[in-house]
Each structure stands twice: as C-alpha cells, then as structure tokens.
Design an enzyme around this catalytic site. Sequence first.
Site, PDB file in Angstrom:
ATOM      1  N   LYS A  37       0.838  -1.275   0.056  1.00  0.00           N
ATOM      2  CA  LYS A  37      -0.069  -0.092  -0.043  1.00  0.00           C
ATOM      3  C   LYS A  37       0.835   1.213  -0.097  1.00  0.00           C
ATOM      4  O   LYS A  37       2.148   1.296   0.390  1.00  0.00           O
ATOM      5  CB  LYS A  37      -0.880   0.078   1.073  1.00  0.00           C
ATOM      6  CG  LYS A  37      -1.839  -1.069   1.261  1.00  0.00           C
ATOM      7  CD  LYS A  37      -2.535  -1.364  -0.182  1.00  0.00           C
ATOM      8  CE  LYS A  37      -3.366  -2.775   0.189  1.00  0.00           C
ATOM      9  NZ  LYS A  37      -3.470  -3.708  -1.007  1.00  0.00           N
TER      10      LYS A  37
HETATM   11  C1  LIG Z   1      -9.180  -3.532  -1.948  1.00  0.00           C
HETATM   12  C2  LIG Z   1      -8.527  -4.298  -0.861  1.00  0.00           C
HETATM   13  N1  LIG Z   1      -9.479  -4.511   0.127  1.00  0.00           N
HETATM   14  C3  LIG Z   1      -8.922  -5.137   1.427  1.00  0.00           C
HETATM   15  C4  LIG Z   1      -7.417  -5.371   1.384  1.00  0.00           C
HETATM   16  C5  LIG Z   1      -7.135  -6.560   2.727  1.00  0.00           C
HETATM   17  O1  LIG Z   1      -6.245  -5.796   3.264  1.00  0.00           O
HETATM   18  P1  LIG Z   1      -5.241  -6.524   4.100  1.00  0.00           P
HETATM   19  O2  LIG Z   1      -4.470  -7.438   3.384  1.00  0.00           O
HETATM   20  O3  LIG Z   1      -4.315  -5.603   4.940  1.00  0.00           O
HETATM   21  O4  LIG Z   1      -6.099  -7.454   5.219  1.00  0.00           O
HETATM   22  C6  LIG Z   1      -6.851  -5.313   0.410  1.00  0.00           C
HETATM   23  C7  LIG Z   1      -5.649  -5.934   0.418  1.00  0.00           C
HETATM   24  O5  LIG Z   1      -4.683  -5.961  -0.481  1.00  0.00           O
HETATM   25  C8  LIG Z   1      -7.439  -4.688  -0.882  1.00  0.00           C
HETATM   26  O6  LIG Z   1      -6.395  -4.544  -2.006  1.00  0.00           O
END
Ligand SMILES: Cc1ncc(COP(=O)(O)O)c(C=O)c1O
Length: 386
Positions: free
Chosen positions: A177
């Site tokens: 991110k």
């Molecule tokens: C659009 C979106 N939503 C939710 C998530 C979930 O985040 P995490 O991997 O930190 O749990 C991601 C992670 O890549 C994502 O790209």
Amino acid sequence: MLIIGDKEADAVRDVIKSGKMFRYHEGGQCDRFEKRWGEYLNTKFVSMTASGTNALTAALAGLSIGPGDEVLVPALTYMATPIAVLAVGAIPVLVDVDESTCMDPIAMEEAIGPRTKAAIPVHMWGQPCDMRSIMRVARKHKLLICEDACQAVGGGYQGKKLGSIGHVGAFSFNYFKNMTCGEGGAVVTNTRAIAEKVKCMVDPCSFYWKGKGTWRPFVANGARASEFEGAIMNVQLDRLPSMLKKLQAQKKRILKEAAKTNLKLTPTHSPDDECATCNSFLLPTEKQAQEFATLAGGGIMGKTGRHVYLNWDPIFDHSASHHDALNPFKFKENKGCRMTYTEDMCARSLDILNRTVMIGNHPSRKALEVTAIIKRIKDAAKTVLG
Ligand SMILES: Cc1ncc(COP(=O)(O)O)c(C=O)c1O
C-alpha cells in the site's frame, strides 16, 4: 510499498528503547497516528487495526451489518472485501465495474434488492469511485456505504479524502500500500456510535484499559495494532503528501503524452485528487490489449488473479467458515439473500478488465525513466493501434 527507510527503523528502535510497546501506554505512537490520520482525512474517529481485512470487518460491524443483510461488492477487488461481509454474517452480492474499473453506480442501483443494506465501493489501484453518484443512490435507497480505501491510501475525490465520504471507511497498510508498516489498517468514521462498535471489534477488552464509554462491550475477535505499527505509520504519514504529489505529476506527464496517440485512457473520476499509482488504458479488443501490454511493459487488469471475482474460490464454494454452524451461507436469516455465484455473472466487468492495461508509477522514478516509459507507450500504441 512506495518508500521506507532509516527514519522508520529509528522510530521502531525508539519504541523498543522506551519499553512502551503496548498501545495503551500514555502518549503512544498509535494514539498519535490515529489523531493525525483523522486530521489528514478530516474524520473524527480513527481506529488502527492489525490489517485491512480486520478494518473492513470492524467497519461493517460498526454499521451493524449482520445475518439477513446483503452487501453489494464490486466484481474487481481483493477477496478480503466479500470475506469481510461474510465475517459479520451477511451475504456479498456482486456488482459490475464500469470502465473506470470501480463499482458502476448504475449497476449498483440495479443490484439493490429487498435485503440490501449496504455497499462497499472499492477505490481500486488508487482511483476513486464515482462517489457523488454512489452516495446519491445510497441516499435514495437508504443504503449504508463502507468505502474500501485499502488501495487508495491518502487519495481524494473532489476535494474530500477517500474513506471520509461514506458512513465508514477502511484502509490497509500492508506491504503493497501507499503507506505501509508491513501489515496494518485503520477504520475511520464521523459517527460516534459506529466508532464505538468498531473499537470493540478491534479490541473487545479495551474497556479494561480505556473505560466503558457509552457502548456496552460485546464479544469479538480483536485485531489490535502494535506500537511498532504506530511508530512506522507516523513516519510514513510524514512522507505521504510529497509521495502522492510526485505520483500525480508522473501520471499527468505520462497521460498527457499518451493522449496524443490513439489510446483510450481509462476514465478517472477525480484526476487531481487520485493517488495516481498507475496509468491505465482501455484497448478495443483483448488481443490488442495483450499486444500493447507486452510491448509497453504493462499488465492486464483482468489477469490480476486474486482481484477478479472468478478466483474467489471460498465464496463460489460457500466455504465461509471453519464450522458449518457459523457459515453465513447456511444461516436461516440469510435464506432470502441472493447467494448463487456464476462465472458469467459479471461478464461486462470481465470484458472491460481483459481489455484494460495497467502501467505502474513510482515516486522514486527519475525524469529520464519516465521519458523511456512514455516512449514505450507511444511506440506500442503506434504498433497496435496505428
Ligand atoms: C481492495 C482491498 N481490500 C482489502 C484488502 C485487505 O487488506 P489486508 O491485506 O491488509 O488485510 C486489500 C489488500 O490488499 C485490498 O487491496
């Protein structure tokens, strides 16, 4: 990940040296980041979490989504988005994306049924959804909006920050991110009642440390952030505005030149506010998209695996829990919900995504490197489109 370095390492070392590694220690790094992130976004309440998935789940719980509810999710997102819906006992209903590669507000409105209580517009690849239209549909049908801003950390839409426009917003700070501490996330809202439920989801035992407040504590899994996360995120936040400025300038330069070719640019809803982490182009056919991607050095959006609904095996298989009795697809409350998932249910999204080519940006890129990318794009466009 965009940029991380010595300053983050120093911040982590300082936390270790201070011995204050629990987030409820007075004057802690998580408290500081929550305050600053709220100021950046102009939102009243921020809760850091252990991940973006935790953030989405806590956000939906904050909206009191549960069994008997349907939640609209786009056909293009990381599987964590529909997973969060199931994690609170509700059922995800898939909605087409439009050429912006974000949730299509028209398809969203058409998908609303008697059980639909909320929608999760996802700002994919740093590009904002058409939030004006989405909020208009939401108001008309009394839907709750949870913005998934996991891929658009720091970006905006028509002067507002992403995550602050809907009733609640969720962020991921994982490795990929715009701001990262390896793993992490946050939930933001302007509504106290939502924020209190979110806090309880993130740490159901928090009342031992922070007092009971006005919300009666309930049982939840917990996904508390660590002070190391807080320390790194405070440095990352210092870096964010200038990183985004560099990305925006890079994208503007590339798109200005690309616009001189026969390429069709992916429409974006707020070009001056978006994160600009990638440039995308919509080709007339899949074959031309493949040729252009190979020559220009890009990727096909429809071939990004985990982001495309076709690859969400546990959703298609209705494997939504470790235990049958906890599987929302089997709840009697969800009997009236739409829960059949087929490969062609979002065929329009697949058509668009298989013709969309992405080329990433990076804030550390030198002007000459950008010139080389522009040349590749122009040469590829000439070969493929004439
Ligand atoms: C659009 C979106 N939503 C939710 C998530 C979930 O985040 P995490 O991997 O930190 O749990 C991601 C992670 O890549 C994502 O790209």
